[in-house]
Design a protein around this motif. Structure first.
Motif, mmCIF file in Angstrom:
data_model
loop_
_atom_site.group_PDB
_atom_site.id
_atom_site.type_symbol
_atom_site.label_atom_id
_atom_site.label_comp_id
_atom_site.label_asym_id
_atom_site.label_seq_id
_atom_site.Cartn_x
_atom_site.Cartn_y
_atom_site.Cartn_z
ATOM 1 N N ASP A 1 -0.394 13.105 -2.909
ATOM 2 C CA ASP A 1 -1.826 13.029 -2.575
ATOM 3 C C ASP A 1 -1.997 12.763 -1.082
ATOM 4 O O ASP A 1 -2.438 11.689 -0.653
ATOM 5 N N THR B 1 0.831 -1.206 0.000
ATOM 6 C CA THR B 1 0.000 0.000 0.000
ATOM 7 C C THR B 1 0.864 1.254 0.000
ATOM 8 O O THR B 1 0.595 2.213 -0.729
ATOM 9 N N ASP C 1 -4.145 14.011 0.907
ATOM 10 C CA ASP C 1 -5.545 13.830 1.304
ATOM 11 C C ASP C 1 -5.944 12.357 1.222
ATOM 12 O O ASP C 1 -6.672 11.838 2.077
ATOM 13 N N LYS C 2 -5.463 11.679 0.197
ATOM 14 C CA LYS C 2 -5.747 10.247 0.063
ATOM 15 C C LYS C 2 -5.085 9.471 1.194
ATOM 16 O O LYS C 2 -5.678 8.536 1.752
ATOM 17 N N LEU C 3 -3.875 9.875 1.555
ATOM 18 C CA LEU C 3 -3.171 9.229 2.662
ATOM 19 C C LEU C 3 -3.917 9.468 3.968
ATOM 20 O O LEU C 3 -4.088 8.551 4.776
ATOM 21 N N SER C 4 -4.384 10.696 4.170
ATOM 22 C CA SER C 4 -5.127 11.032 5.382
ATOM 23 C C SER C 4 -6.405 10.211 5.502
ATOM 24 O O SER C 4 -6.829 9.849 6.602
ATOM 25 N N ALA C 5 -7.025 9.897 4.358
ATOM 26 C CA ALA C 5 -8.261 9.116 4.366
ATOM 27 C C ALA C 5 -8.045 7.696 4.882
ATOM 28 O O ALA C 5 -8.999 7.011 5.254
ATOM 29 N N LEU C 6 -6.786 7.257 4.941
ATOM 30 C CA LEU C 6 -6.457 5.910 5.421
ATOM 31 C C LEU C 6 -6.107 5.898 6.907
ATOM 32 O O LEU C 6 -5.619 4.891 7.422
ATOM 33 N N PHE D 1 2.121 4.998 -3.103
ATOM 34 C CA PHE D 1 2.298 6.442 -2.987
ATOM 35 C C PHE D 1 3.649 6.917 -3.532
ATOM 36 O O PHE D 1 3.908 8.120 -3.559
ATOM 37 N N GLU E 1 -7.465 3.003 8.763
ATOM 38 C CA GLU E 1 -7.272 1.692 8.131
ATOM 39 C C GLU E 1 -6.557 0.741 9.086
ATOM 40 O O GLU E 1 -5.485 1.036 9.611
#
Length: 379
Positions: A364, A234, A366-371, A238, A374
């Motif tokens: 990105d 994962t 913001d995409k990392l923050s969304a995880l 990035f 997880e």
């Protein structure tokens, strides 16, 4: 040895020390039992993390990535571990000896309990040394919390009056600092001598490829009670094949874990084949994000300037940011903490600070923050 029991004690002493210390004080135990069933395991966490950082992940920045020779790293690991156990025992002796001076009761087993469980915070936070650029701050946060644990525990284990626990704590902390300093001198002297002796036989080296180290089975007792850091695969998503016209020259990703504490790291080097190079480091602290948040709160804004560059730390859109630049060598680094869980850093030479910032922001965030949630569960 019951690892599930050890993990439960770690969680209890860190999350609810006021209720856990009376339980600890009332437990029957022995000096040998404490070492075998708790200290020897938990005290190994920061030692292993330091070995992983220096030998398997490497130290990077300013356009370089350096690994400690394996033999030297193993020597340091063993020496560091043994000296840690010795210091724990010595501090426990001191805690016991000073008990009457602060209205307490001497008890060697209770003194060892005091040191072992108060130092748990520092040992667990020491795993964060793996994290690029902010790991040391997390470790400091753990040490500070450990002092607080010591203050709370002394009235229960050594039976000193609560109003005298502050002075008792101060004396132990001062002595502990001195002993730690002595250990540092010993480590530096022995390892430094070994490094010079073996310089002609072993050198610094770099590794390529990807691999994983110890992980926690999601179906095991530990796996059901801990957060799992993101997989190396994962994190790899990035790190692009190309960055600002530069090709990726090598890549490394791994997940390291011990006692339910997991950290995943990945880095990639980019170069234009000439003078410009950038290294990207990404780390996921998994279930240590609470310590990361505490470290972020401790990292107040600061700025320093000199004739050759600057260094500053500040907050931008709720993200802790650190940047440093040396105008003389044209080297610098730019790092960001995302969602109190992920550390992202770009360092390089021949690249401007704008290049480093663009490299981080193009990942990105913001995409990392969304995880951020997880793998986090209490199954």
């Amino acid at each position: 040895m019951d690892f599930g029991k050890i993990l439960s004690r770690i969680k209890a002493i860190l999350s609810s020390p006021q209720t856990e210390w009376p339980v600890i004080a009332a437990e029957p135990d022995t000096v040998g039992g404490l070492f075998r069933n708790y200290i020897c395991v938990v005290a190994a966490l920061p030692v292993i993390a330091y070995f992983i950082r220096g030998n398997l992940i490497g130290h990077g920045g300013w356009g370089m990535h350096i690994h400690t020779p394996l033999g030297l790293g193993l020597l340091g690991l063993v020496l560091h571990y043994l000296l840690t156990l010795v210091v724990v025992y010595l501090v426990a002796l001191i805690v016991n000896a000073f008990a009457p001076s602060f209205g307490g009761t001497k008890d060697s087993v209770q003194a060892l309990k005091t040191v072992a469980y108060a130092w748990t915070a520092g040992w667990v936070a020491g795993i964060a040394i793996i994290i690029p650029w902010l790991g040391w701050l997390v470790a400091i946060a753990g040490v500070i919390y450990g002092i607080y644990l010591l203050y709370l525990g002394l009235p229960h284990t050594m039976r000193c009056p609560p109003e005298r626990a502050g002075g008792y704590t101060a004396v132990i902390v001062i002595i502990g600092i001195v002993l730690t300093w002595i250990v540092g001198l010993i480590m530096t002297g022995i390892i430094g001598t070994a490094a010079l002796t073996g310089a002609s036989m072993a050198g610094l080296h770099a590794t390529r490829g990807e691999g994983t180290t110890a992980t926690v089975d999601a179906d095991s007792t530990l796996g059901k009670t801990v957060a799992v850091s993101l997989s190396p695969e994962t994190l790899r998503g990035f790190l692009p094949e190309q960055l600002d016209g530069m090709k990726r020259s090598d890549f490394n990703a791994q997940r390291s874990g011990a006692m339910g504490m997991q950290i995943s790291t990945a880095y990639a080097n980019y170069s234009d084949g000439k003078d410009r190079s950038i290294k990207i480091e990404l780390a996921d602290t998994g279930n240590m994000r609470g310590m990361m948040a505490m470290a972020g709160a401790m990292a107040h804004s600061s700025e320093q300037e000199s004739d050759h560059g600057y260094e500053k730390t500040y907050t931008d859109h709720d993200r802790l940011v650190h940047e440093a630049w040396n105008s003389q060598t044209k080297t610098g680094e730019f790092g960001v903490i995302v969602a109190s869980r992920f550390s992202v850093k770009a360092s390089g030479s021949g690249a401007s600070m704008d290049d480093l910032k663009r490299a981080v922001n193009d990942m990105d965030l913001d995409k990392l923050s969304a995880l951020k949630d997880e793998g986090v569960s209490n199954r």
